[in-house]
Design a protein around this motif. Structure first.
Motif, PDB file in Angstrom:
ATOM      1  N   TYR A  43       5.784   9.616  14.442  1.00  0.00           N
ATOM      2  CA  TYR A  43       4.348   9.911  14.502  1.00  0.00           C
ATOM      3  C   TYR A  43       4.145  11.418  14.538  1.00  0.00           C
ATOM      4  O   TYR A  43       4.990  12.158  15.007  1.00  0.00           O
ATOM      5  CB  TYR A  43       3.712   9.278  15.742  1.00  0.00           C
ATOM      6  N   CYS A  44       2.999  11.860  14.052  1.00  0.00           N
ATOM      7  CA  CYS A  44       2.661  13.284  14.075  1.00  0.00           C
ATOM      8  C   CYS A  44       2.203  13.682  15.470  1.00  0.00           C
ATOM      9  O   CYS A  44       1.564  12.902  16.158  1.00  0.00           O
ATOM     10  CB  CYS A  44       1.514  13.579  13.119  1.00  0.00           C
ATOM     11  N   GLY A  45       2.489  14.908  15.823  1.00  0.00           N
ATOM     12  CA  GLY A  45       1.967  15.471  17.053  1.00  0.00           C
ATOM     13  C   GLY A  45       0.658  16.192  16.781  1.00  0.00           C
ATOM     14  O   GLY A  45       0.166  16.218  15.649  1.00  0.00           O
ATOM     15  N   SER A  46       0.114  16.814  17.784  1.00  0.00           N
ATOM     16  CA  SER A  46      -1.150  17.546  17.639  1.00  0.00           C
ATOM     17  C   SER A  46      -1.042  18.696  16.645  1.00  0.00           C
ATOM     18  O   SER A  46      -2.020  19.081  16.018  1.00  0.00           O
ATOM     19  CB  SER A  46      -1.587  18.116  18.987  1.00  0.00           C
ATOM     20  N   PHE A  47       0.162  19.244  16.512  1.00  0.00           N
ATOM     21  CA  PHE A  47       0.360  20.375  15.612  1.00  0.00           C
ATOM     22  C   PHE A  47       1.095  19.981  14.336  1.00  0.00           C
ATOM     23  O   PHE A  47       1.587  20.833  13.616  1.00  0.00           O
ATOM     24  CB  PHE A  47       1.123  21.494  16.335  1.00  0.00           C
ATOM     25  N   GLY A  48       1.202  18.694  14.057  1.00  0.00           N
ATOM     26  CA  GLY A  48       1.868  18.233  12.848  1.00  0.00           C
ATOM     27  C   GLY A  48       3.259  17.708  13.133  1.00  0.00           C
ATOM     28  O   GLY A  48       3.545  17.217  14.221  1.00  0.00           O
ATOM     29  N   CYS A  49       4.123  17.853  12.151  1.00  0.00           N
ATOM     30  CA  CYS A  49       5.478  17.320  12.241  1.00  0.00           C
ATOM     31  C   CYS A  49       6.442  18.403  12.712  1.00  0.00           C
ATOM     32  O   CYS A  49       6.252  19.580  12.424  1.00  0.00           O
ATOM     33  CB  CYS A  49       5.924  16.801  10.874  1.00  0.00           C
ATOM     34  N   VAL A  50       7.488  17.971  13.407  1.00  0.00           N
ATOM     35  CA  VAL A  50       8.513  18.901  13.878  1.00  0.00           C
ATOM     36  C   VAL A  50       9.248  19.509  12.688  1.00  0.00           C
ATOM     37  O   VAL A  50       9.506  20.707  12.643  1.00  0.00           O
ATOM     38  CB  VAL A  50       9.503  18.182  14.823  1.00  0.00           C
ATOM     39  N   ASN A  51       9.559  18.682  11.695  1.00  0.00           N
ATOM     40  CA  ASN A  51      10.232  19.141  10.481  1.00  0.00           C
ATOM     41  C   ASN A  51       9.201  19.858   9.589  1.00  0.00           C
ATOM     42  O   ASN A  51       8.231  19.247   9.140  1.00  0.00           O
ATOM     43  CB  ASN A  51      10.844  17.961   9.744  1.00  0.00           C
ATOM     44  N   PRO A  52       9.390  21.139   9.304  1.00  0.00           N
ATOM     45  CA  PRO A  52       8.395  21.866   8.500  1.00  0.00           C
ATOM     46  C   PRO A  52       8.312  21.405   7.038  1.00  0.00           C
ATOM     47  O   PRO A  52       7.385  21.776   6.331  1.00  0.00           O
ATOM     48  CB  PRO A  52       8.866  23.322   8.587  1.00  0.00           C
ATOM     49  N   TYR A  53       9.256  20.588   6.591  1.00  0.00           N
ATOM     50  CA  TYR A  53       9.252  20.095   5.209  1.00  0.00           C
ATOM     51  C   TYR A  53       8.578  18.732   5.092  1.00  0.00           C
ATOM     52  O   TYR A  53       8.608  18.114   4.042  1.00  0.00           O
ATOM     53  CB  TYR A  53      10.677  20.018   4.668  1.00  0.00           C
ATOM     54  N   GLN A  54       7.973  18.260   6.167  1.00  0.00           N
ATOM     55  CA  GLN A  54       7.274  16.992   6.151  1.00  0.00           C
ATOM     56  C   GLN A  54       5.771  17.210   6.270  1.00  0.00           C
ATOM     57  O   GLN A  54       5.308  18.224   6.802  1.00  0.00           O
ATOM     58  CB  GLN A  54       7.743  16.090   7.302  1.00  0.00           C
ATOM     59  N   TYR A  55       5.019  16.238   5.770  1.00  0.00           N
ATOM     60  CA  TYR A  55       3.564  16.232   5.873  1.00  0.00           C
ATOM     61  C   TYR A  55       3.166  15.232   6.946  1.00  0.00           C
ATOM     62  O   TYR A  55       3.754  14.165   7.062  1.00  0.00           O
ATOM     63  CB  TYR A  55       2.916  15.770   4.559  1.00  0.00           C
ATOM     64  N   CYS A  56       2.138  15.560   7.681  1.00  0.00           N
ATOM     65  CA  CYS A  56       1.518  14.613   8.595  1.00  0.00           C
ATOM     66  C   CYS A  56       0.490  13.872   7.746  1.00  0.00           C
ATOM     67  O   CYS A  56      -0.437  14.487   7.215  1.00  0.00           O
ATOM     68  CB  CYS A  56       0.848  15.366   9.743  1.00  0.00           C
ATOM     69  N   ALA A  57       0.673  12.558   7.563  1.00  0.00           N
ATOM     70  CA  ALA A  57      -0.173  11.839   6.602  1.00  0.00           C
ATOM     71  C   ALA A  57      -0.563  10.455   7.093  1.00  0.00           C
ATOM     72  O   ALA A  57       0.182   9.804   7.822  1.00  0.00           O
ATOM     73  CB  ALA A  57       0.562  11.706   5.273  1.00  0.00           C
ATOM     74  N   GLU A  58      -1.740  10.016   6.663  1.00  0.00           N
ATOM     75  CA  GLU A  58      -2.172   8.635   6.814  1.00  0.00           C
ATOM     76  C   GLU A  58      -1.857   7.939   5.501  1.00  0.00           C
ATOM     77  O   GLU A  58      -2.198   8.441   4.431  1.00  0.00           O
ATOM     78  CB  GLU A  58      -3.679   8.554   7.050  1.00  0.00           C
ATOM     79  N   VAL A  59      -1.219   6.789   5.577  1.00  0.00           N
ATOM     80  CA  VAL A  59      -0.892   6.017   4.384  1.00  0.00           C
ATOM     81  C   VAL A  59      -1.919   4.902   4.259  1.00  0.00           C
ATOM     82  O   VAL A  59      -2.131   4.138   5.201  1.00  0.00           O
ATOM     83  CB  VAL A  59       0.545   5.451   4.469  1.00  0.00           C
ATOM     84  N   PHE A  60      -2.573   4.812   3.103  1.00  0.00           N
ATOM     85  CA  PHE A  60      -3.607   3.801   2.857  1.00  0.00           C
ATOM     86  C   PHE A  60      -2.942   2.483   2.444  1.00  0.00           C
ATOM     87  O   PHE A  60      -2.804   2.191   1.265  1.00  0.00           O
ATOM     88  CB  PHE A  60      -4.569   4.276   1.773  1.00  0.00           C
ATOM     89  N   LEU A  61      -2.542   1.690   3.425  1.00  0.00           N
ATOM     90  CA  LEU A  61      -1.871   0.417   3.170  1.00  0.00           C
ATOM     91  C   LEU A  61      -2.885  -0.673   2.891  1.00  0.00           C
ATOM     92  O   LEU A  61      -4.074  -0.516   3.165  1.00  0.00           O
ATOM     93  CB  LEU A  61      -0.996   0.058   4.372  1.00  0.00           C
ATOM     94  N   GLU A  62      -2.412  -1.807   2.375  1.00  0.00           N
ATOM     95  CA  GLU A  62      -3.309  -2.907   2.009  1.00  0.00           C
ATOM     96  C   GLU A  62      -4.131  -3.400   3.190  1.00  0.00           C
ATOM     97  O   GLU A  62      -5.252  -3.838   3.025  1.00  0.00           O
ATOM     98  CB  GLU A  62      -2.542  -4.112   1.467  1.00  0.00           C
ATOM     99  N   PHE A  63      -3.586  -3.342   4.384  1.00  0.00           N
ATOM    100  CA  PHE A  63      -4.264  -3.877   5.562  1.00  0.00           C
ATOM    101  C   PHE A  63      -4.994  -2.807   6.366  1.00  0.00           C
ATOM    102  O   PHE A  63      -5.563  -3.093   7.400  1.00  0.00           O
ATOM    103  CB  PHE A  63      -3.263  -4.609   6.465  1.00  0.00           C
ATOM    104  N   GLY A  64      -4.971  -1.553   5.907  1.00  0.00           N
ATOM    105  CA  GLY A  64      -5.673  -0.472   6.592  1.00  0.00           C
ATOM    106  C   GLY A  64      -4.851   0.800   6.601  1.00  0.00           C
ATOM    107  O   GLY A  64      -3.737   0.846   6.091  1.00  0.00           O
ATOM    108  N   ARG A  65      -5.402   1.831   7.180  1.00  0.00           N
ATOM    109  CA  ARG A  65      -4.708   3.116   7.245  1.00  0.00           C
ATOM    110  C   ARG A  65      -3.641   3.090   8.338  1.00  0.00           C
ATOM    111  O   ARG A  65      -3.855   2.534   9.403  1.00  0.00           O
ATOM    112  CB  ARG A  65      -5.680   4.241   7.570  1.00  0.00           C
ATOM    113  N   SER A  66      -2.532   3.735   8.055  1.00  0.00           N
ATOM    114  CA  SER A  66      -1.499   3.874   9.072  1.00  0.00           C
ATOM    115  C   SER A  66      -1.930   4.961  10.053  1.00  0.00           C
ATOM    116  O   SER A  66      -2.765   5.799   9.724  1.00  0.00           O
ATOM    117  CB  SER A  66      -0.169   4.263   8.432  1.00  0.00           C
ATOM    118  N   PRO A  67      -1.345   4.979  11.243  1.00  0.00           N
ATOM    119  CA  PRO A  67      -1.572   6.153  12.091  1.00  0.00           C
ATOM    120  C   PRO A  67      -0.905   7.348  11.422  1.00  0.00           C
ATOM    121  O   PRO A  67      -0.036   7.169  10.561  1.00  0.00           O
ATOM    122  CB  PRO A  67      -0.874   5.779  13.402  1.00  0.00           C
ATOM    123  N   PRO A  68      -1.276   8.562  11.760  1.00  0.00           N
ATOM    124  CA  PRO A  68      -0.629   9.737  11.146  1.00  0.00           C
ATOM    125  C   PRO A  68       0.878   9.737  11.418  1.00  0.00           C
ATOM    126  O   PRO A  68       1.314   9.709  12.565  1.00  0.00           O
ATOM    127  CB  PRO A  68      -1.318  10.921  11.807  1.00  0.00           C
TER     128      PRO A  68
END
Length: 102
Positions: A43-68
């Motif tokens: 999960y993303c933290g308040s300041f994003g992801c620990v790994n600087p090469y990752q994006y903090c993202a919501e995935v639009f799944l068939e059943f709804g949005r994922s948590p960040p």
């Protein structure tokens, strides 16, 4: 006075739940490809992801949005669009959005 504050809190809570429970349209929805998943995605933290090469993202799944969650920029290689006439895309922002487009 306390009752009106409680009523305002109740109304705000109901509106917040309604706004967050909006579904994802079939045109925007993605699903994991066979054998893929996000169970290992942190999960993303308040300041994003620990790994600087990752994006903090919501995935639009068939059943709804994922948590960040933290995803790499190749996230669309692990997904397919519910509507096969569309293409998966990663939209930059905070949190970013992973959904299908024309």
């Amino acid at each position: 006075m306390a009752l009106s504050r409680r009523m305002r809190s109740l109304v705000f809570s109901v509106l917040a739940v309604c706004a967050s429970s909006c579904g994802v349209s079939e045109d925007e929805a993605v699903r994991p490809r066979e054998g893929e998943g996000f169970s290992d995605a942190p999960y993303c933290g308040s300041f994003g992801c620990v790994n600087p090469y990752q994006y903090c993202a919501e995935v639009f799944l068939e059943f709804g949005r994922s948590p960040p969650i933290c995803v790499f920029d190749d996230v669309c290689e692990r997904l397919e669009c519910v509507n096969s006439n569309r293409t998966c895309a990663l939209f930059d922002g905070f949190p970013a959005q992973v959904k299908c487009i024309d």
